[in-house]
Design an enzyme around this catalytic site. Sequence first.
Site, PDB file in Angstrom:
ATOM      1  CB  SER A  94      -0.910   0.028   1.228  1.00 15.58           C
ATOM      2  OG  SER A  94      -1.656  -1.156   1.319  1.00 15.58           O
TER       3      SER A  94
HETATM    4  N1  SAH Z   1      -0.986  -5.030   3.822  1.00 14.89           N
HETATM    5  C1  SAH Z   1      -0.166  -5.324   2.676  1.00 14.89           C
HETATM    6  C2  SAH Z   1      -0.796  -4.892   1.363  1.00 14.89           C
HETATM    7  C3  SAH Z   1      -1.906  -5.744   1.033  1.00 14.89           C
HETATM    8  S1  SAH Z   1      -2.392  -5.956  -0.628  1.00 14.89           S
HETATM    9  C4  SAH Z   1       1.212  -4.731   2.791  1.00 14.89           C
HETATM   10  O1  SAH Z   1       1.502  -4.006   3.743  1.00 14.89           O
HETATM   11  O2  SAH Z   1       2.036  -5.021   1.923  1.00 14.89           O
HETATM   12  C5  SAH Z   1      -3.727  -7.064  -0.241  1.00 14.89           C
HETATM   13  C6  SAH Z   1      -3.301  -8.449   0.130  1.00 14.89           C
HETATM   14  O3  SAH Z   1      -4.488  -9.141   0.528  1.00 14.89           O
HETATM   15  C7  SAH Z   1      -2.727  -9.235  -1.034  1.00 14.89           C
HETATM   16  O4  SAH Z   1      -1.486  -9.759  -0.674  1.00 14.89           O
HETATM   17  C8  SAH Z   1      -3.745 -10.336  -1.267  1.00 14.89           C
HETATM   18  O5  SAH Z   1      -3.175 -11.544  -1.697  1.00 14.89           O
HETATM   19  C9  SAH Z   1      -4.374 -10.468   0.105  1.00 14.89           C
HETATM   20  N2  SAH Z   1      -5.710 -11.077   0.123  1.00 14.89           N
HETATM   21  C10 SAH Z   1      -6.701 -10.963  -0.795  1.00 14.89           C
HETATM   22  N3  SAH Z   1      -7.774 -11.661  -0.413  1.00 14.89           N
HETATM   23  C11 SAH Z   1      -7.470 -12.229   0.794  1.00 14.89           C
HETATM   24  C12 SAH Z   1      -8.178 -13.075   1.686  1.00 14.89           C
HETATM   25  N4  SAH Z   1      -9.422 -13.488   1.435  1.00 14.89           N
HETATM   26  N5  SAH Z   1      -7.553 -13.458   2.819  1.00 14.89           N
HETATM   27  C13 SAH Z   1      -6.282 -13.071   3.092  1.00 14.89           C
HETATM   28  N6  SAH Z   1      -5.562 -12.270   2.275  1.00 14.89           N
HETATM   29  C14 SAH Z   1      -6.149 -11.852   1.139  1.00 14.89           C
END
Ligand code: SAH
Length: 244
Positions: A94
Amino acid sequence: MKNLARYCVLVLLLAGTHVSADTAEQYREQRAQLMREIADDVRDTSAYLDKDTLDPRVMQAMARVPREAFVPGAERRYAYENRPLPIGHGQTISQPYIVAIMTDLLRLRPDDRVLEIGTGSGYQAAILGELVKRVYSIEIIPALAKRARTVLDELGYKQVSTRVGDGYYGWEEQAPFDAIMVTAAADHVPPPLLKQLKPGGRMLIPVGSRFMTQQLVLVEKGADGSITTRLLLPVRFVPLTGER
Ligand code: SAH
């Protein structure tokens, strides 16, 4: 000839250490510059946030965590640009401003237990780990979860627990949580997460479809278990995937 070769190797080695020392210094300067940009962005968006500065503890955490460690090699030189960056598998780390305001909005206390959905790079989890006693973070893509775990271990974030799974269902064994942060966009607030939030707790979740701007939603659970929600500001996150 042999001596010349040895000399060349030595020069190369010295050049190598020199470059890396330089880079560390450059990262420090870039991080300081990023902190100023975040502060400016917060002032510019104060109408949404109801404040024009963030909690100094949150700013200190942002100033401490090396974002470059969470960014894949090819993107590392952009680590301190105030924007999301690709981390592979179609996912992103992010934007630092968003990480800062979401962390601030949770109003964390040192003894809190926090759940994060979407570990991604592990960066947000590390920021949370700077501020609270226990962080639990779930990632659905095993390869990302593994890489995040490696970086978190290298940097010594023992207070951050991670696992692979569908975050829609939360982390029942570790519930309830004082705060929950969802870092992927859902089309509704997952009921299991509401259930795993303590009375008096706060949850942040981007809500909306993947084709529209989403709204960052603050969900608060009252002491009596009543739920209130507030739309805070437009955001853009990758979608929450999984069976639901
Ligand atoms: N917080 C992260 C950025 C997240 S991007 C950071 O600091 O880098 C969103 C993430 O959510 C992605 O890695 C994606 O694979 C994950 N994601 C999507 N759907 C999900 C789910 N149902 N359960 C867990 N993770 C999920």
